[in-house]
Design an enzyme around this catalytic site. Sequence first.
Site, PDB file in Angstrom:
ATOM      1  N   LYS A 102     -13.189  -0.661   6.455  1.00 39.17           N
ATOM      2  CA  LYS A 102     -13.826  -1.405   5.368  1.00 39.17           C
ATOM      3  C   LYS A 102     -14.880  -2.379   5.893  1.00 39.17           C
ATOM      4  O   LYS A 102     -15.981  -2.440   5.355  1.00 39.17           O
ATOM      5  CB  LYS A 102     -12.786  -2.199   4.571  1.00 39.17           C
ATOM      6  CG  LYS A 102     -11.413  -1.577   4.495  1.00 39.17           C
ATOM      7  CD  LYS A 102     -11.336  -0.475   3.480  1.00 39.17           C
ATOM      8  CE  LYS A 102      -9.995   0.234   3.631  1.00 39.17           C
ATOM      9  NZ  LYS A 102      -9.647   1.127   2.593  1.00 39.17           N
ATOM     10  N   ASP A 137      -0.616  -5.494   9.298  1.00 36.59           N
ATOM     11  CA  ASP A 137      -1.616  -4.516   8.890  1.00 36.59           C
ATOM     12  C   ASP A 137      -2.875  -5.307   8.546  1.00 36.59           C
ATOM     13  O   ASP A 137      -2.898  -6.085   7.594  1.00 36.59           O
ATOM     14  CB  ASP A 137      -1.115  -3.728   7.665  1.00 36.59           C
ATOM     15  CG  ASP A 137      -2.105  -2.639   7.260  1.00 36.59           C
ATOM     16  OD1 ASP A 137      -3.215  -2.608   7.815  1.00 36.59           O
ATOM     17  OD2 ASP A 137      -1.759  -1.823   6.381  1.00 36.59           O
ATOM     18  N   ALA A 166      -6.423  -4.730   7.580  1.00 38.95           N
ATOM     19  CA  ALA A 166      -7.415  -3.729   7.164  1.00 38.95           C
ATOM     20  C   ALA A 166      -8.626  -4.334   6.473  1.00 38.95           C
ATOM     21  O   ALA A 166      -9.599  -3.636   6.242  1.00 38.95           O
ATOM     22  CB  ALA A 166      -6.758  -2.709   6.232  1.00 38.95           C
ATOM     23  N   TRP A 223       0.867  -1.192   0.000  1.00 34.68           N
ATOM     24  CA  TRP A 223       0.000   0.000   0.000  1.00 34.68           C
ATOM     25  C   TRP A 223       0.898   1.235   0.000  1.00 34.68           C
ATOM     26  O   TRP A 223       1.804   1.336   0.838  1.00 34.68           O
ATOM     27  CB  TRP A 223      -0.877  -0.052   1.257  1.00 34.68           C
ATOM     28  CG  TRP A 223      -1.840   1.072   1.412  1.00 34.68           C
ATOM     29  CD1 TRP A 223      -2.697   1.571   0.471  1.00 34.68           C
ATOM     30  CD2 TRP A 223      -2.052   1.848   2.605  1.00 34.68           C
ATOM     31  NE1 TRP A 223      -3.434   2.597   0.998  1.00 34.68           N
ATOM     32  CE2 TRP A 223      -3.075   2.791   2.303  1.00 34.68           C
ATOM     33  CE3 TRP A 223      -1.508   1.832   3.890  1.00 34.68           C
ATOM     34  CZ2 TRP A 223      -3.539   3.712   3.245  1.00 34.68           C
ATOM     35  CZ3 TRP A 223      -1.983   2.738   4.821  1.00 34.68           C
ATOM     36  CH2 TRP A 223      -2.974   3.663   4.490  1.00 34.68           C
TER      37      TRP A 223
HETATM   38  C1  LMR Z   1      -6.922   2.173  -0.515  1.00 30.73           C
HETATM   39  O1  LMR Z   1      -5.889   1.481  -0.513  1.00 30.73           O
HETATM   40  O2  LMR Z   1      -7.451   2.594  -1.542  1.00 30.73           O
HETATM   41  C2  LMR Z   1      -7.586   2.496   0.798  1.00 30.73           C
HETATM   42  O3  LMR Z   1      -6.891   1.907   1.839  1.00 30.73           O
HETATM   43  C3  LMR Z   1      -7.808   3.948   0.986  1.00 30.73           C
HETATM   44  C4  LMR Z   1      -6.558   4.707   1.280  1.00 30.73           C
HETATM   45  O4  LMR Z   1      -6.552   5.424   2.283  1.00 30.73           O
HETATM   46  O5  LMR Z   1      -5.573   4.637   0.521  1.00 30.73           O
END
Ligand code: LMR
Length: 394
Positions: free
Chosen positions: A243, A208, A210, A127
């Site tokens: 989420k 992590d 999420a 990410w």
């Molecule tokens: C994403 O990866 O799109 C989500 O986790 C939103 C973000 O904050 O980046």
Amino acid sequence: MFETMKPAPADKILALMAQFREDSRTDKVDLGVGVYKDENGDTTVMRAIRAAEARLHDKQTTKTYVGPQGDKEFCAAMGDLVFGNTVPKDRLRVCQAPGGSGALSILGMLINRARPGATVWLSDPTWPNHTPLLTGAGLKTKSHPYYDAATGEVLFDEMIEALGAAEKGDVVLLHGCCHNPTGADLTIDQWKAVAELCVEKGLLPFIDFAYLGFGDGLDKDAEGLRLLAKIAPEFVVAASCSKNFAVYRERVGAAMIIGATAAEADTAFSQLLSVARSVYSMPPDHGAAIVKMVMQDPELIDDWKNELEEMRRRMMQLRQDFADALRKASNSDRFDFIARQKGMFSRLGLSPEQIETLRAEHGIYIIGDSRINIAGLPGDGLDDLARKIVAVAS
Ligand code: LMR
């Protein structure tokens, strides 16, 4: 003061989200930011959340401060949701945090207090906000191979080999489930191997978490983490409710510490609360109070689990249908991996130029690394979308 500053680089996900909102085309398709969307393309408030929010409105009598840990009952419920009974409670400490990002951030700062400038190993890719969050906490980052774009699978041997160069006291950031951005997860045997490597080399696992509930279901998604709890004496977890409870803007998450001993857990936790106090003093209460109410009420929690399961199944079906549509449009198995992957994201393997063509010519919004949000796929327009994607990809 600010005359020598340069503008900060734009966050690619948030920039695309803003660009999409400004696009006036009515047939535009948003496959960008990771928010769940229903078949109408809406990100609605979940039924149980709406009910709990109404109850909270009627019941709440004060808005006075709660404290740096946030709501202790919310924290206990989050510990139960993530670990079940798999971790001794005397070594588990949970602190409410402003979303998963807030949890990542305060845990990063905690690690930096324990070991200033420690190195965190990130999967390549990961990410995009992991790096700024963790370097902002004072840590360094390195990356290890993770994803084979040709097969859509995890490059596990390469990952383990790269982590062989990690030094005692380094940190390994793992995605609990539904890897963002690839959708390619570790198998349970691979979790075991990573956990054993961490123990052998003295590395701290940092999870992590999420997308709990978006992959194979609530308990199955937590299997890797729960196995880790059996093997690794200490680790930390950043859990998000954004989420799976769909409370994105309310900023609800939890930072968790599993200490090697109860005394170490207490010490680390006191430092974590001190970090929280020094950064934002106390987490926002509203969203966590609602999520707590859902988790404590047998009817609401059942309804939440049912709706979460509906969302998960819808994404799985979309994965299969989109892979089928791409197979038909491309007359090849090039995109079959989409049906095998988990959670909200997969990468199409397109170049930035191809992605820009899809945006400019067809109003199809995809993150620059070719990550798509599966939940954003238009269920009744998959053939058309697949044809447009295949046309630019070939
Ligand atoms: C994403 O990866 O799109 C989500 O986790 C939103 C973000 O904050 O980046």
